[in-house]
Design an enzyme around this catalytic site. Structure first.
Site, mmCIF file in Angstrom:
data_model
loop_
_atom_site.group_PDB
_atom_site.id
_atom_site.type_symbol
_atom_site.label_atom_id
_atom_site.label_comp_id
_atom_site.label_asym_id
_atom_site.label_seq_id
_atom_site.Cartn_x
_atom_site.Cartn_y
_atom_site.Cartn_z
ATOM 1 N N ASP A 81 -5.349 5.464 2.209
ATOM 2 C CA ASP A 81 -4.801 6.713 1.680
ATOM 3 C C ASP A 81 -3.297 6.725 1.907
ATOM 4 O O ASP A 81 -2.808 7.148 2.950
ATOM 5 C CB ASP A 81 -5.460 7.904 2.368
ATOM 6 C CG ASP A 81 -5.205 9.201 1.625
ATOM 7 O OD1 ASP A 81 -4.427 9.187 0.640
ATOM 8 O OD2 ASP A 81 -5.777 10.237 2.018
ATOM 9 N N GLY A 82 -2.568 6.227 0.903
ATOM 10 C CA GLY A 82 -1.115 6.177 1.003
ATOM 11 C C GLY A 82 -0.414 6.881 -0.140
ATOM 12 O O GLY A 82 0.791 7.100 -0.090
ATOM 13 N N LYS A 83 -1.190 7.208 -1.202
ATOM 14 C CA LYS A 83 -0.639 7.892 -2.372
ATOM 15 C C LYS A 83 0.645 7.216 -2.848
ATOM 16 O O LYS A 83 1.665 7.862 -3.100
ATOM 17 C CB LYS A 83 -0.430 9.374 -2.083
ATOM 18 C CG LYS A 83 -1.736 10.082 -1.698
ATOM 19 C CD LYS A 83 -1.533 11.511 -1.316
ATOM 20 C CE LYS A 83 -2.857 12.186 -0.965
ATOM 21 N NZ LYS A 83 -3.479 11.647 0.277
ATOM 22 N N ARG A 84 0.571 5.912 -3.006
ATOM 23 C CA ARG A 84 1.737 5.124 -3.375
ATOM 24 C C ARG A 84 2.029 5.222 -4.872
ATOM 25 O O ARG A 84 1.141 5.462 -5.676
ATOM 26 C CB ARG A 84 1.525 3.654 -3.001
ATOM 27 C CG ARG A 84 1.416 3.393 -1.501
ATOM 28 C CD ARG A 84 2.688 3.819 -0.787
ATOM 29 N NE ARG A 84 2.774 3.263 0.564
ATOM 30 C CZ ARG A 84 2.562 3.924 1.674
ATOM 31 N NH1 ARG A 84 2.222 5.193 1.634
ATOM 32 N NH2 ARG A 84 2.685 3.331 2.855
ATOM 33 N N THR A 111 -5.160 5.066 -2.757
ATOM 34 C CA THR A 111 -4.842 6.278 -3.504
ATOM 35 C C THR A 111 -3.450 6.142 -4.121
ATOM 36 O O THR A 111 -2.535 5.590 -3.513
ATOM 37 C CB THR A 111 -4.908 7.527 -2.611
ATOM 38 O OG1 THR A 111 -4.018 7.380 -1.505
ATOM 39 C CG2 THR A 111 -6.326 7.760 -2.109
#
Length: 302
Positions: free
Chosen positions: A102-105, A132
């Site tokens: 979960d890094g929302k890169r 993510t």
């Protein structure tokens, strides 16, 4: 085997769509782990994070298909934290768990490709099964992640309708008759349906993050996105319930994974568990919380 196929296989094998978020927050950890550790000694804090995370994995591995390390909490304690994160990812894989980072890169062009290369696939430096991804920069920022996921039998989860109250500021804006989140949803479904068709599967490698806190929109998005895996945050501590998320599943109990972080990993501090578990028994509290959540979805697999 594709990411989608592995996900389905493990969910059905364990009869559980539960996703456990690994969010080590220093002040929320069991006191017995923090005792005599100086929180300014970041390498020492990192060791506590490693112990805590790996013990969580030991407890939940028999009951769930996948876990979701939140990169921010490991990165917040610097290089020592990122080294521990790498150890935790590898430990989870050894336990047979799928690992969603979960890094929302996101970024554009070669930088997006760099993120995808870093995180996606068992042979990548970080070894994530999925990541993510934020869609805000548009299609050319997303395609490198899709390409890497397809090539490496990995997955991505694009933010479509998030669980936070402020998400509507942009996601709910209407442009030419569609909200922003509907436009993102349609793009994700197109990519996922295409990938699913190639592999003759029900779901593709491009998933969607859709919050449990907006059950009506979740149900509408499921109709709009029949070939897309949903990662559903907002369960438990953020107010989402099993009833709120049932529309995300197909008739076989597939199509969605339901995340709980605080409600499981910090179960020792839950008010409804007060008096049931001593601080030293925090792992028993984690197991009880995991089994409690799993039980809410068992009827789908009988």
């Amino acid at each position: 085997m594709t990411f989608s196929a592995r996900m389905a296989q493990e969910i059905l094998r364990k009869k559980s769509p539960v996703l456990v978020g690994l969010d080590p927050r220093w002040n929320s950890l069991p006191e017995i782990l923090r005792r005599n550790v100086d929180e300014t000694d970041l390498p020492a804090v990192a060791e506590v994070f490693r112990t805590f995370s790996c013990r969580i994995l030991d407890v939940v591995a028999p009951h769930v298909a996948c876990v979701k390390p939140q990169l921010a909490f490991f990165e917040a304690i610097g290089p020592a934290g990122t080294l521990v994160l790498a150890e935790v990812i590898q430990y989870a894989r050894k336990k047979g768990l799928l690992v969603i980072l979960d890094g929302k890169r996101n970024d554009i062009g070669s930088t997006a490709a760099g993120y995808a290369t870093a995180y996606l696939g068992k042979d990548s430096p970080w070894g994530g099964d999925a990541l993510t991804v934020s869609p805000y920069l548009g299609e050319d920022s997303l395609q490198p992640f899709v390409d890497a996921a397809e090539k490496r039998e990995a997955g991505i989860f694009v933010l479509v309708k998030t669980s936070n109250p402020g998400g509507g500021m942009l996601q709910d804006l209407s442009v030419d008759g569609k909200t922003i989140y509907q436009r993102v949803a349609d793009w994700v479904e197109e990519k996922s349906a295409s990938h699913a068709a190639i592999h003759n599967e029900n779901y593709g490698c491009v998933g969607a993050v859709v919050g449990a806190t907006y059950p009506e929109q979740l149900a509408q998005l499921r109709e709009r996105m029949p070939h897309t895996w949903f990662l559903v945050p907002g369960f438990g501590a953020q107010g989402g319930t099993a009833d709120d998320v049932m529309a995300a599943f197909d008739a076989n109990g597939l199509g969605a994974i339901i995340n709980s972080s605080r409600g499981i990993i910090f179960a020792h501090a839950r008010k409804d568990f007060a008096g049931k578990f001593a601080d030293a028994d925090w792992e028993k509290a984690v197991e009880a919380a995991t089994l409690e959540m799993v039980a809410q979805f068992q009827e789908m697999y009988t």
